[in-house]
Design a protein around this motif. Sequence first.
Motif, mmCIF file in Angstrom:
data_model
loop_
_atom_site.group_PDB
_atom_site.id
_atom_site.type_symbol
_atom_site.label_atom_id
_atom_site.label_comp_id
_atom_site.label_asym_id
_atom_site.label_seq_id
_atom_site.Cartn_x
_atom_site.Cartn_y
_atom_site.Cartn_z
ATOM 1 N N VAL A 77 50.892 -33.870 35.055
ATOM 2 C CA VAL A 77 51.150 -34.958 34.116
ATOM 3 C C VAL A 77 52.619 -34.984 33.731
ATOM 4 O O VAL A 77 53.243 -36.051 33.624
ATOM 5 N N SER A 78 53.217 -33.809 33.542
ATOM 6 C CA SER A 78 54.639 -33.751 33.207
ATOM 7 C C SER A 78 55.484 -34.321 34.348
ATOM 8 O O SER A 78 56.463 -35.037 34.105
ATOM 9 N N ARG A 81 55.261 -38.189 34.545
ATOM 10 C CA ARG A 81 56.042 -38.913 33.544
ATOM 11 C C ARG A 81 57.433 -39.254 34.058
ATOM 12 O O ARG A 81 58.058 -40.203 33.590
ATOM 13 N N ARG A 82 57.945 -38.481 35.000
ATOM 14 C CA ARG A 82 59.301 -38.685 35.484
ATOM 15 C C ARG A 82 59.378 -39.750 36.571
ATOM 16 O O ARG A 82 60.479 -40.131 36.974
ATOM 17 N N ARG A 90 52.275 -46.745 36.345
ATOM 18 C CA ARG A 90 53.047 -45.992 35.355
ATOM 19 C C ARG A 90 52.129 -45.250 34.393
ATOM 20 O O ARG A 90 51.126 -45.771 33.916
ATOM 21 N N LEU A 91 52.483 -43.992 34.122
ATOM 22 C CA LEU A 91 51.731 -43.189 33.168
ATOM 23 C C LEU A 91 52.037 -43.663 31.753
ATOM 24 O O LEU A 91 53.197 -43.735 31.352
ATOM 25 N N PHE A 103 44.205 -38.805 30.640
ATOM 26 C CA PHE A 103 45.494 -39.477 30.806
ATOM 27 C C PHE A 103 45.229 -40.947 31.106
ATOM 28 O O PHE A 103 44.180 -41.309 31.672
ATOM 29 N N THR A 105 46.932 -44.578 32.629
ATOM 30 C CA THR A 105 47.981 -45.213 33.431
ATOM 31 C C THR A 105 47.870 -46.732 33.309
ATOM 32 O O THR A 105 46.855 -47.263 32.838
#
Length: 434
Positions: A77-78, A81-82, A90-91, A103, A105
Amino acid sequence: MARQMDRAAGMDMAMMRLRREDPRVVGSFRLHRRLGAGGMGVVYLGSDRRGQRVALKVIRPDLAEDQEFRSRFAREVSAARRIRGGCTARLVAADLEAERPWFATQYVPGPSLHDKVAEEGPLSAADVAAVGAALSEGLVAVHEAGVVHRDLKPSNILLSPKGPRIIDFGIAWATGASTLTHVGTAVGSPGFLAPEQVRGAAVTPATDVFALGATLAYAATQDSPFGHGSSEVMLYRVVHEEPQLQGVPDALAPLVRACLAKDPEERPSTLQLSLRLKEIAAREAQGMGDVRPPAPRTDPDRPTGRLAEQRTQRRPQGTPPPRTGGTNGGTRPGARPAPARNTGRTGNRPAPRSGTGRSAPRTTGTGRRPANPRLLRQRLFVFVVVTLLVALGIAAAQGCQGPARGLHHGGAGQDVRQVRTYEPLPTERLSTER
Protein backbone atom coordinates in the motif's frame (compact mmCIF):
# COMPACT_ATOMS: atom_id res chain seq x y z
CA MET A 1 -20.04 5.91 -24.45
CA ALA A 2 -19.58 6.79 -20.78
CA ARG A 3 -23.33 6.57 -20.15
CA GLN A 4 -23.46 3.15 -21.76
CA MET A 5 -20.59 1.93 -19.62
CA ASP A 6 -22.20 3.29 -16.46
CA ARG A 7 -25.53 1.72 -17.41
CA ALA A 8 -23.85 -1.63 -17.98
CA ALA A 9 -22.01 -1.35 -14.68
CA GLY A 10 -25.27 -0.51 -12.97
CA MET A 11 -26.91 -3.65 -14.35
CA ASP A 12 -24.01 -5.79 -13.09
CA MET A 13 -24.15 -4.15 -9.68
CA ALA A 14 -27.89 -4.78 -9.43
CA MET A 15 -27.21 -8.53 -9.66
CA MET A 16 -24.60 -8.34 -6.88
CA ARG A 17 -26.35 -6.73 -3.97
CA LEU A 18 -24.91 -6.66 -0.49
CA ARG A 19 -25.29 -9.79 1.56
CA ARG A 20 -26.19 -9.97 5.21
CA GLU A 21 -22.61 -10.55 6.30
CA ASP A 22 -21.31 -7.61 4.24
CA PRO A 23 -20.57 -4.35 6.08
CA ARG A 24 -22.54 -1.24 5.16
CA VAL A 25 -19.90 1.32 6.14
CA VAL A 26 -16.10 1.01 6.00
CA GLY A 27 -14.10 3.99 7.22
CA SER A 28 -15.68 7.09 5.73
CA PHE A 29 -17.18 5.21 2.78
CA ARG A 30 -20.69 3.89 2.42
CA LEU A 31 -20.94 0.59 0.56
CA HIS A 32 -23.60 0.07 -2.13
CA ARG A 33 -22.92 -3.08 -4.15
CA ARG A 34 -20.54 -5.98 -4.52
CA LEU A 35 -18.17 -5.64 -7.44
CA GLY A 36 -16.51 -9.02 -7.02
CA ALA A 37 -14.63 -11.37 -4.75
CA GLY A 38 -11.16 -12.87 -4.96
CA GLY A 39 -8.56 -14.78 -3.03
CA MET A 40 -7.68 -11.76 -0.89
CA GLY A 41 -11.13 -10.45 -0.07
CA VAL A 42 -14.29 -8.82 -1.37
CA VAL A 43 -14.45 -5.69 -3.52
CA TYR A 44 -17.33 -3.26 -2.98
CA LEU A 45 -18.60 -0.20 -4.75
CA GLY A 46 -18.58 2.64 -2.28
CA SER A 47 -18.81 6.41 -2.14
CA ASP A 48 -17.59 9.14 0.20
CA ARG A 49 -19.52 12.11 1.51
CA ARG A 50 -18.85 14.10 -1.68
CA GLY A 51 -20.26 11.33 -3.83
CA GLN A 52 -16.90 10.17 -5.21
CA ARG A 53 -17.14 6.51 -6.12
CA VAL A 54 -14.41 4.08 -5.09
CA ALA A 55 -13.63 0.39 -5.39
CA LEU A 56 -13.04 -0.69 -1.80
CA LYS A 57 -11.40 -4.04 -1.04
CA VAL A 58 -11.76 -5.58 2.41
CA ILE A 59 -9.29 -8.27 3.42
CA ARG A 60 -10.50 -11.73 4.38
CA PRO A 61 -10.73 -12.37 8.16
CA ASP A 62 -8.27 -15.29 8.10
CA LEU A 63 -5.65 -13.22 6.26
CA ALA A 64 -6.19 -10.31 8.62
CA GLU A 65 -4.88 -12.54 11.46
CA ASP A 66 -1.63 -13.27 9.59
CA GLN A 67 1.02 -10.80 10.73
CA GLU A 68 3.27 -11.60 7.78
CA PHE A 69 0.42 -10.72 5.46
CA ARG A 70 -0.24 -7.46 7.28
CA SER A 71 3.41 -6.44 6.99
CA ARG A 72 3.53 -7.19 3.30
CA PHE A 73 0.18 -5.54 2.75
CA ALA A 74 1.49 -2.38 4.43
CA ARG A 75 4.56 -2.30 2.16
CA GLU A 76 2.46 -2.73 -0.97
CA VAL A 77 0.00 0.00 0.00
CA SER A 78 2.87 2.37 0.78
CA ALA A 79 4.38 1.68 -2.65
CA ALA A 80 1.03 2.07 -4.39
CA ARG A 81 0.67 5.56 -2.92
CA ARG A 82 3.73 6.67 -4.88
CA ILE A 83 2.37 5.62 -8.27
CA ARG A 84 1.42 8.52 -10.51
CA GLY A 85 -0.05 8.13 -13.95
CA GLY A 86 -3.28 8.15 -15.90
CA CYS A 87 -3.21 4.41 -16.68
CA THR A 88 -3.63 3.26 -13.12
CA ALA A 89 -6.45 3.18 -10.60
CA ARG A 90 -5.30 5.77 -8.09
CA LEU A 91 -5.17 4.75 -4.45
CA VAL A 92 -7.62 6.91 -2.49
CA ALA A 93 -7.47 5.65 1.11
CA ALA A 94 -6.43 2.66 3.21
CA ASP A 95 -6.51 1.48 6.81
CA LEU A 96 -3.79 -0.99 7.64
CA GLU A 97 -4.53 -1.16 11.38
CA ALA A 98 -8.23 -2.00 11.11
CA GLU A 99 -9.54 -5.34 12.33
CA ARG A 100 -9.97 -6.21 8.68
CA PRO A 101 -7.50 -4.09 6.67
CA TRP A 102 -8.91 -2.39 3.61
CA PHE A 103 -7.92 -0.04 0.83
CA ALA A 104 -9.93 2.03 -1.64
CA THR A 105 -8.96 2.93 -5.18
CA GLN A 106 -10.53 5.12 -7.80
CA TYR A 107 -13.57 3.44 -9.32
CA VAL A 108 -13.07 2.65 -13.00
CA PRO A 109 -16.27 2.03 -15.00
CA GLY A 110 -15.99 -0.46 -17.80
CA PRO A 111 -15.41 -4.18 -18.38
CA SER A 112 -12.13 -5.95 -17.87
CA LEU A 113 -10.02 -6.88 -20.87
CA HIS A 114 -10.77 -10.53 -20.11
CA ASP A 115 -14.54 -10.01 -20.22
CA LYS A 116 -14.32 -7.80 -23.32
CA VAL A 117 -12.45 -10.44 -25.31
CA ALA A 118 -14.50 -13.32 -23.92
CA GLU A 119 -17.77 -11.67 -24.97
CA GLU A 120 -16.81 -9.97 -28.25
CA GLY A 121 -13.83 -11.96 -29.49
CA PRO A 122 -10.22 -10.99 -30.22
CA LEU A 123 -9.34 -7.35 -30.74
CA SER A 124 -7.96 -6.00 -34.00
CA ALA A 125 -4.24 -5.42 -34.43
CA ALA A 126 -4.72 -1.65 -34.12
CA ASP A 127 -6.74 -2.01 -30.88
CA VAL A 128 -4.29 -4.49 -29.36
CA ALA A 129 -1.39 -2.17 -30.12
CA ALA A 130 -3.26 0.85 -28.72
CA VAL A 131 -4.14 -0.97 -25.48
CA GLY A 132 -0.59 -2.28 -25.19
CA ALA A 133 0.90 1.18 -25.71
CA ALA A 134 -1.27 2.64 -22.93
CA LEU A 135 -0.45 -0.23 -20.56
CA SER A 136 3.27 0.09 -21.28
CA GLU A 137 3.11 3.79 -20.50
CA GLY A 138 1.31 3.00 -17.26
CA LEU A 139 3.94 0.42 -16.30
CA VAL A 140 6.65 3.04 -16.86
CA ALA A 141 5.10 5.10 -14.06
CA VAL A 142 4.66 2.01 -11.89
CA HIS A 143 8.28 0.95 -12.22
CA GLU A 144 9.54 4.49 -11.65
CA ALA A 145 7.75 4.35 -8.28
CA GLY A 146 9.71 1.23 -7.38
CA VAL A 147 6.73 -1.11 -7.73
CA VAL A 148 6.47 -4.35 -9.69
CA HIS A 149 2.91 -5.42 -10.37
CA ARG A 150 3.64 -9.19 -10.37
CA ASP A 151 0.09 -10.13 -11.38
CA LEU A 152 -0.64 -8.28 -14.61
CA LYS A 153 -3.31 -10.17 -16.55
CA PRO A 154 -6.47 -9.45 -18.60
CA SER A 155 -8.74 -9.52 -15.55
CA ASN A 156 -6.62 -6.82 -13.86
CA ILE A 157 -7.00 -4.43 -16.79
CA LEU A 158 -10.18 -2.36 -16.98
CA LEU A 159 -11.25 -0.73 -20.24
CA SER A 160 -12.65 2.61 -19.18
CA PRO A 161 -14.02 5.27 -21.57
CA LYS A 162 -10.78 7.20 -20.98
CA GLY A 163 -8.53 4.27 -21.77
CA PRO A 164 -7.25 1.10 -20.08
CA ARG A 165 -6.52 1.15 -16.36
CA ILE A 166 -4.33 -1.21 -14.34
CA ILE A 167 -5.63 -2.39 -10.97
CA ASP A 168 -4.35 -4.57 -8.07
CA PHE A 169 -0.71 -3.51 -8.00
CA GLY A 170 0.97 -6.55 -6.58
CA ILE A 171 -1.27 -6.57 -3.52
CA ALA A 172 -3.42 -9.62 -4.28
CA TRP A 173 -0.73 -12.17 -3.49
CA ALA A 174 -3.02 -14.47 -1.50
CA THR A 175 -4.65 -16.78 -3.98
CA GLY A 176 -7.87 -18.40 -4.88
CA ALA A 177 -8.31 -21.28 -7.25
CA SER A 178 -6.57 -19.62 -10.20
CA THR A 179 -3.42 -18.24 -8.56
CA LEU A 180 -0.41 -19.65 -6.75
CA THR A 181 0.85 -19.06 -3.25
CA HIS A 182 4.31 -20.04 -2.09
CA VAL A 183 5.97 -18.83 1.05
CA GLY A 184 8.84 -16.47 0.26
CA THR A 185 8.11 -16.26 -3.46
CA ALA A 186 6.21 -13.87 -5.63
CA VAL A 187 2.91 -15.09 -7.01
CA GLY A 188 0.74 -14.55 -10.03
CA SER A 189 -1.62 -16.34 -12.38
CA PRO A 190 -0.63 -19.44 -14.40
CA GLY A 191 -0.12 -18.57 -18.04
CA PHE A 192 0.88 -15.00 -17.19
CA LEU A 193 3.68 -15.73 -14.72
CA ALA A 194 7.24 -15.09 -15.82
CA PRO A 195 9.74 -17.97 -15.62
CA GLU A 196 11.69 -16.25 -12.84
CA GLN A 197 8.51 -16.13 -10.75
CA VAL A 198 8.03 -19.87 -11.18
CA ARG A 199 11.62 -20.53 -10.10
CA GLY A 200 11.24 -18.27 -7.08
CA ALA A 201 13.83 -15.76 -8.25
CA ALA A 202 13.65 -12.04 -7.63
CA VAL A 203 11.13 -10.12 -9.71
CA THR A 204 12.07 -7.08 -11.78
CA PRO A 205 10.24 -4.76 -14.19
CA ALA A 206 10.99 -7.37 -16.87
CA THR A 207 8.59 -9.65 -15.00
CA ASP A 208 5.72 -7.31 -15.83
CA VAL A 209 6.91 -7.15 -19.45
CA PHE A 210 6.51 -10.94 -19.72
CA ALA A 211 2.98 -10.71 -18.29
CA LEU A 212 2.14 -7.87 -20.66
CA GLY A 213 3.28 -9.96 -23.65
CA ALA A 214 1.03 -12.83 -22.57
CA THR A 215 -1.83 -10.36 -22.05
CA LEU A 216 -1.46 -8.91 -25.55
CA ALA A 217 -1.38 -12.42 -27.02
CA TYR A 218 -4.65 -13.17 -25.23
CA ALA A 219 -6.23 -9.96 -26.51
CA ALA A 220 -5.26 -10.87 -30.08
CA THR A 221 -6.22 -14.56 -30.01
CA GLN A 222 -8.70 -14.98 -27.12
CA ASP A 223 -6.38 -17.63 -25.70
CA SER A 224 -3.32 -17.93 -23.50
CA PRO A 225 -0.02 -18.34 -25.38
CA PHE A 226 0.69 -21.38 -23.17
CA GLY A 227 -2.66 -23.10 -23.65
CA HIS A 228 -4.78 -24.56 -20.88
CA GLY A 229 -4.33 -27.15 -18.19
CA SER A 230 -3.55 -27.58 -14.53
CA SER A 231 -1.27 -25.15 -12.71
CA GLU A 232 1.64 -27.57 -12.86
CA VAL A 233 1.28 -28.06 -16.62
CA MET A 234 1.00 -24.34 -17.25
CA LEU A 235 4.08 -23.58 -15.14
CA TYR A 236 6.13 -26.23 -16.93
CA ARG A 237 5.21 -24.74 -20.31
CA VAL A 238 6.11 -21.23 -19.16
CA VAL A 239 9.59 -22.37 -18.11
CA HIS A 240 10.45 -24.95 -20.78
CA GLU A 241 8.27 -24.45 -23.86
CA GLU A 242 7.96 -21.68 -26.42
CA PRO A 243 4.70 -19.69 -26.56
CA GLN A 244 2.17 -20.50 -29.25
CA LEU A 245 1.48 -17.27 -31.14
CA GLN A 246 -0.63 -18.56 -34.02
CA GLY A 247 -3.31 -15.99 -34.69
CA VAL A 248 -1.30 -13.02 -33.41
CA PRO A 249 -1.12 -10.40 -36.22
CA ASP A 250 2.19 -10.27 -38.06
CA ALA A 251 2.69 -6.66 -37.03
CA LEU A 252 2.63 -7.67 -33.35
CA ALA A 253 4.02 -11.21 -33.29
CA PRO A 254 7.77 -10.30 -33.19
CA LEU A 255 7.28 -7.81 -30.36
CA VAL A 256 5.07 -10.18 -28.35
CA ARG A 257 7.63 -12.97 -28.80
CA ALA A 258 10.36 -10.67 -27.52
CA CYS A 259 8.30 -9.92 -24.41
CA LEU A 260 7.93 -13.65 -23.74
CA ALA A 261 11.66 -14.39 -23.81
CA LYS A 262 12.76 -16.80 -21.07
CA ASP A 263 15.71 -14.59 -20.12
CA PRO A 264 14.58 -11.30 -18.52
CA GLU A 265 17.60 -9.52 -20.03
CA GLU A 266 16.37 -10.27 -23.54
CA ARG A 267 12.98 -8.61 -23.05
CA PRO A 268 12.37 -5.01 -24.16
CA SER A 269 11.88 -2.29 -21.58
CA THR A 270 8.48 -0.77 -20.92
CA LEU A 271 9.59 2.50 -22.52
CA GLN A 272 10.70 0.70 -25.68
CA LEU A 273 7.40 -1.16 -25.72
CA SER A 274 5.40 2.03 -25.38
CA LEU A 275 7.15 3.73 -28.31
CA ARG A 276 7.06 0.66 -30.55
CA LEU A 277 3.40 -0.12 -29.87
CA LYS A 278 2.41 3.49 -30.58
CA GLU A 279 4.06 3.22 -34.00
CA ILE A 280 2.30 -0.07 -34.74
CA ALA A 281 -1.07 1.30 -33.60
CA ALA A 282 -0.72 4.38 -35.83
CA ARG A 283 0.39 2.34 -38.84
CA GLU A 284 -2.34 -0.29 -38.43
CA ALA A 285 -5.03 2.36 -37.95
CA GLN A 286 -3.85 4.19 -41.06
CA GLY A 287 -3.76 0.95 -43.03
CA MET A 288 -7.38 0.20 -42.09
CA GLY A 289 -8.45 3.69 -43.15
CA ASP A 290 -6.67 3.45 -46.51
CA VAL A 291 -8.53 0.32 -47.64
CA ARG A 292 -10.69 1.63 -50.51
CA PRO A 293 -12.02 0.11 -53.75
CA PRO A 294 -9.84 0.86 -56.77
CA ALA A 295 -10.94 3.87 -58.84
CA PRO A 296 -11.76 3.37 -62.56
CA ARG A 297 -8.91 4.08 -64.93
CA THR A 298 -9.21 7.39 -66.74
CA ASP A 299 -7.09 9.61 -68.92
CA PRO A 300 -4.36 11.00 -66.66
CA ASP A 301 -4.36 14.25 -68.68
CA ARG A 302 -8.08 14.86 -68.16
CA PRO A 303 -9.46 15.64 -64.68
CA THR A 304 -12.67 13.99 -63.57
CA GLY A 305 -15.08 14.29 -60.66
CA ARG A 306 -15.11 17.37 -58.48
CA LEU A 307 -11.83 18.65 -59.93
CA ALA A 308 -13.32 18.68 -63.43
CA GLU A 309 -16.43 20.50 -62.18
CA GLN A 310 -14.31 23.15 -60.49
CA ARG A 311 -12.26 23.72 -63.62
CA THR A 312 -15.40 23.85 -65.73
CA GLN A 313 -16.77 26.60 -63.52
CA ARG A 314 -13.49 28.52 -63.79
CA ARG A 315 -13.35 28.26 -67.62
CA PRO A 316 -13.38 31.72 -69.27
CA GLN A 317 -16.45 32.71 -71.20
CA GLY A 318 -16.39 31.82 -74.86
CA THR A 319 -14.09 28.81 -74.37
CA PRO A 320 -15.68 25.57 -75.58
CA PRO A 321 -15.98 22.83 -72.92
CA PRO A 322 -13.53 19.90 -73.16
CA ARG A 323 -14.68 16.74 -74.88
CA THR A 324 -15.38 13.79 -72.62
CA GLY A 325 -16.18 10.15 -73.10
CA GLY A 326 -19.60 10.38 -71.43
CA THR A 327 -22.68 12.51 -71.70
CA ASN A 328 -22.55 13.97 -68.21
CA GLY A 329 -19.21 15.71 -68.41
CA GLY A 330 -17.26 12.75 -66.98
CA THR A 331 -15.47 9.73 -68.29
CA ARG A 332 -17.74 6.78 -68.97
CA PRO A 333 -16.58 3.77 -66.90
CA GLY A 334 -15.00 1.18 -69.16
CA ALA A 335 -14.77 3.52 -72.17
CA ARG A 336 -11.42 4.11 -73.79
CA PRO A 337 -10.37 7.72 -73.27
CA ALA A 338 -10.10 9.85 -76.40
CA PRO A 339 -6.58 11.02 -77.26
CA ALA A 340 -5.79 14.56 -76.26
CA ARG A 341 -5.49 17.09 -79.08
CA ASN A 342 -2.15 18.81 -79.39
CA THR A 343 -3.40 22.40 -79.34
CA GLY A 344 -0.61 23.74 -77.18
CA ARG A 345 -3.02 24.21 -74.29
CA THR A 346 -1.75 22.73 -71.08
CA GLY A 347 -4.12 24.27 -68.58
CA ASN A 348 -6.15 21.04 -68.21
CA ARG A 349 -3.18 18.91 -67.24
CA PRO A 350 -2.89 18.18 -63.51
CA ALA A 351 0.01 19.77 -61.73
CA PRO A 352 2.98 17.46 -61.24
CA ARG A 353 3.48 16.00 -57.81
CA SER A 354 6.60 16.66 -55.86
CA GLY A 355 8.31 14.24 -53.52
CA THR A 356 6.43 15.56 -50.51
CA GLY A 357 3.00 14.97 -52.02
CA ARG A 358 2.30 18.65 -52.65
CA SER A 359 1.43 20.10 -56.01
CA ALA A 360 4.30 21.78 -57.82
CA PRO A 361 3.84 25.51 -58.40
CA ARG A 362 2.76 26.62 -61.85
CA THR A 363 5.39 28.26 -63.99
CA THR A 364 5.11 31.52 -65.89
CA GLY A 365 5.22 32.19 -69.61
CA THR A 366 8.99 31.73 -69.63
CA GLY A 367 8.79 28.18 -68.28
CA ARG A 368 7.49 24.95 -69.66
CA ARG A 369 3.89 25.70 -68.68
CA PRO A 370 2.43 29.15 -69.59
CA ALA A 371 0.43 30.75 -66.87
CA ASN A 372 -2.09 32.33 -69.33
CA PRO A 373 -3.59 30.08 -72.04
CA ARG A 374 -5.12 33.12 -73.82
CA LEU A 375 -1.65 34.67 -74.23
CA LEU A 376 -0.42 31.40 -75.70
CA ARG A 377 -3.23 31.36 -78.26
CA GLN A 378 -2.48 34.96 -79.26
CA ARG A 379 1.17 34.16 -79.80
CA LEU A 380 0.28 31.05 -81.75
CA PHE A 381 -2.08 33.09 -83.99
CA VAL A 382 0.61 35.73 -84.66
CA PHE A 383 3.11 33.00 -85.45
CA VAL A 384 0.73 31.33 -87.93
CA VAL A 385 -0.13 34.66 -89.64
CA VAL A 386 3.52 35.64 -89.98
CA THR A 387 4.37 32.21 -91.33
CA LEU A 388 1.61 32.43 -93.92
CA LEU A 389 2.69 35.93 -95.00
CA VAL A 390 6.28 34.81 -95.41
CA ALA A 391 5.19 31.77 -97.37
CA LEU A 392 3.00 33.88 -99.68
CA GLY A 393 5.85 36.33 -100.21
CA ILE A 394 8.22 33.52 -101.17
CA ALA A 395 5.64 31.99 -103.48
CA ALA A 396 5.02 35.36 -105.20
CA ALA A 397 8.72 35.89 -105.75
CA GLN A 398 9.11 32.44 -107.26
CA GLY A 399 6.10 33.05 -109.53
CA CYS A 400 7.65 36.22 -110.93
CA GLN A 401 11.01 34.58 -111.71
CA GLY A 402 9.50 31.45 -113.22
CA PRO A 403 8.06 33.02 -116.50
CA ALA A 404 11.26 35.01 -117.20
CA ARG A 405 13.35 31.87 -116.98
CA GLY A 406 10.79 30.12 -119.14
CA LEU A 407 11.32 32.55 -122.05
CA HIS A 408 14.95 31.61 -122.22
CA HIS A 409 14.98 27.99 -121.10
CA GLY A 410 11.46 26.72 -121.54
CA GLY A 411 9.60 25.50 -124.61
CA ALA A 412 9.07 29.01 -125.95
CA GLY A 413 12.83 29.46 -125.89
CA GLN A 414 13.22 26.52 -128.28
CA ASP A 415 10.85 28.17 -130.78
CA VAL A 416 12.89 31.33 -130.67
CA ARG A 417 16.09 29.39 -131.34
CA GLN A 418 14.44 27.65 -134.26
CA VAL A 419 13.32 30.94 -135.73
CA ARG A 420 16.83 32.24 -135.33
CA THR A 421 18.21 29.10 -136.99
CA TYR A 422 16.24 29.55 -140.23
CA GLU A 423 16.37 33.33 -140.36
CA PRO A 424 18.87 34.35 -143.15
CA LEU A 425 21.63 36.75 -142.36
CA PRO A 426 21.82 40.06 -144.19
CA THR A 427 24.79 38.88 -146.34
CA GLU A 428 22.92 35.71 -147.28
CA ARG A 429 19.94 37.76 -148.44
CA LEU A 430 22.14 39.90 -150.63
CA SER A 431 23.74 36.88 -152.36
CA THR A 432 20.38 35.29 -152.84
CA GLU A 433 18.95 38.40 -154.46
CA ARG A 434 21.92 38.51 -156.73
